[in-house]
Write an enzyme that holds these catalytic residues in place. Structure first.
Site, PDB file in Angstrom:
ATOM      1  N   ASP A 118      22.443  20.395  41.818  1.00 31.38           N
ATOM      2  CA  ASP A 118      22.449  18.931  41.776  1.00 31.38           C
ATOM      3  C   ASP A 118      23.342  18.384  40.664  1.00 31.38           C
ATOM      4  O   ASP A 118      23.653  19.081  39.691  1.00 31.38           O
ATOM      5  CB  ASP A 118      21.023  18.406  41.522  1.00 31.38           C
ATOM      6  CG  ASP A 118      20.088  18.649  42.678  1.00 31.38           C
ATOM      7  OD1 ASP A 118      20.479  19.351  43.638  1.00 31.38           O
ATOM      8  OD2 ASP A 118      18.944  18.155  42.629  1.00 31.38           O
ATOM      9  N   HIS A 262      21.125  23.024  38.632  1.00 28.56           N
ATOM     10  CA  HIS A 262      22.058  21.940  38.294  1.00 28.56           C
ATOM     11  C   HIS A 262      23.373  22.531  37.820  1.00 28.56           C
ATOM     12  O   HIS A 262      23.403  23.234  36.791  1.00 28.56           O
ATOM     13  CB  HIS A 262      21.445  21.040  37.209  1.00 28.56           C
ATOM     14  CG  HIS A 262      20.148  20.418  37.615  1.00 28.56           C
ATOM     15  ND1 HIS A 262      18.951  21.111  37.575  1.00 28.56           N
ATOM     16  CD2 HIS A 262      19.854  19.194  38.114  1.00 28.56           C
ATOM     17  CE1 HIS A 262      17.979  20.335  38.021  1.00 28.56           C
ATOM     18  NE2 HIS A 262      18.495  19.155  38.354  1.00 28.56           N
TER      19      HIS A 262
HETATM   20 ZN   LIG Z   1      19.659  14.997  39.842  1.00 32.76          ZN
END
Ligand SMILES: [Zn+2]
Length: 306
Positions: A118, A262
Site C-alpha cells: 500500500d 507497505h
Molecule cells: Zn494506506
C-alpha cells in the site's frame, strides 16, 4: 516393362507403315506377330501391358496418341493404353493434430497467497518491481492518487508485469469520516489517476487504515470495485524490520491469504526476497489479487479468498 511397352509401340508403328495410312477405317487388323527378341504373342503383350507400371503405360499412351486416327482405330482395344486416372485426387488430409498435445493443468491457484503493498508508488517501488521480476512473482499495489500522478511510469511498469493495481483513495483520508460525496470523490479521483496512467480502471479498492463502513463498501460497489482488507498484518510500518516482516508474513500466511505491507518503507522491500522464498518453501505461491480471486463481487469485502 518399359521395354515391352516400347516394343509394342514400335511394332504398332511398323504395322502402320506397312499397312499405309490410307487404310480404310474398319479394315481388318493384321494379326500381331511374335515380337522379335521378346518372344511374346499379342496375348502376352496385353498381359504385360496390364501388368506394366504407370510409367510404362504413360509411355505407351504417348506413342499411341501420336498415331494417326485410322491407325489408332486399328489397334485392338485390349492393347490400347489404359486411360489415365481421371478420378479426382482425394482431398489433402487435414494437418494431423499432434497426438500428445500437452494439456496444461488448470490453474486453480489453490496454493496462492496475495502479497499486497500500500501507499505507493514511491521511488523505492521500482526496486520492489525489480525483485518481483527477478523472482517471477506477481503482487498487488494499492496506490494513492497523488503518488500515481507523481509516478505514472511506475504504474505502467506494474501493469506490464501483470501485477494487480488497486485504488487506495486519492490522498489517504479516513473514509468513514467523510460524507458520501467525499467518499465518492476520493475513489473517483484515484481511479481517474490510475486510468490516466494505465488506460485501465481498477476493480479493487482498499480503504486507508482498513477503515470502512457500509457507505464505503456501497461507494466501491457502485464503481464496480470490490473491497480488499487482509488476514495477515505484518505491521511492517510499525517495526520497519525486514527479518521480522518476513517471519510474520511467512509464518502466518496460508493458502488464500492476503498479506498487508507497505512499499513506502525500504525495510519492507528488503524483506520481499525472504518472503517469496519462505512462501515457496511452504508450498505456497505468491500471486496477484486478480489471480487469487478471479471474479470478485463488486461491493463485497474480502479479507482473504472465501
Ligand atoms: Zn494506506
Amino acid at each position: 516393362m518399359n521395354r515391352v511397352a516400347a516394343a509394342t509401340a514400335a511394332l504398332l508403328c511398323s504395322l502402320v507403315l506397312a499397312a499405309g495410312t490410307a487404310a480404310p477405317a474398319g479394315a481388318a487388323v493384321p494379326a500381331l506377330p511374335e515380337i522379335p527378341g521378346v518372344g511374346a504373342s499379342s496375348k502376352q503383350v496385353q498381359q504385360y501391358t496390364q501388368m506394366s507400371s504407370d510409367a510404362a503405360n504413360d509411355a505407351w499412351r504417348r506413342g499411341y496418341t501420336a498415331l494417326p486416327q485410322p491407325v489408332r482405330d486399328a489397334v485392338p482395344r485390349e492393347i490400347r493404353p489404359a486411360e489415365p486416372t481421371t478420378a479426382p485426387l482425394p482431398p489433402a488430409a487435414p494437418q494431423q493434430q499432434r497426438a500428445f498435445e500437452p494439456t496444461p493443468a488448470p490453474d486453480t491457484c489453490a496454493n496462492c497467497v496475495a502479497l499486497t503493498f500500500d501507499d505507493g508508488p514511491v521511488g523505492d517501488t521500482s526496486r520492489l518491481l525489480d525483485i518481483l521480476d527477478r523472482m517471477h512473482a506477481r503482487a498487488t499495489f494499492f496506490v494513492v492518487g497523488t503518488n500515481v500522478n507523481a509516478n505514472p511510469a511506475t504504474l505502467r511498469r506494474m501493469q506490464a508485469a501483470g501485477h494487480t493495481i488497486g485504488n487506495h483513495t486519492f490522498n489517504h483520508p479516513r473514509l468513514p469520516l467523510l460524507t458520501e460525496g467525499g467518499i465518492g470523490a476520493q475513489l473517483d479521483d484515484a481511479s481517474g489517476a490510475i486510468t490516466q496512467a494505465t488506460g485501465t480502471a481498477p476493480r479493487w479498492m482498499r480503504p486507508p487504515y482498513g477503515e470502512y463502513d457500509g457507505r464505503v463498501a456501497a461507494a466501491a460497489g457502485a464503481r464496480g470495485m470490490s473491497v480488499a482488507i487482509w488476514d495477515v498484518d505484518t505491521e511492517d510500518w510499525r517495526y520497519r524490520d525486514a527479518q521480522r516482516t518476513c517471519r510474520v508474513a511467512v509464518d502466518q500466511a496460508r493458502a488464500g491469504s492476503v498479506v498487508l505491507m507497505h512499499d513506502i518503507h525500504p525495510a519492507t522491500v528488503d524483506a520481499v526476497p525472504c518472503i517469496i522464498d519462505g512462501l515457496r518453501a511452504k508450498g505456497l505461491r505468491p500471486a496477484s489479487l486478480d489471480e487469487l480471486i478471479k471474479q470478485p463481487a463488486a461491493g463485497h469485502v474480502y479479507t482473504r479468498r472465501p
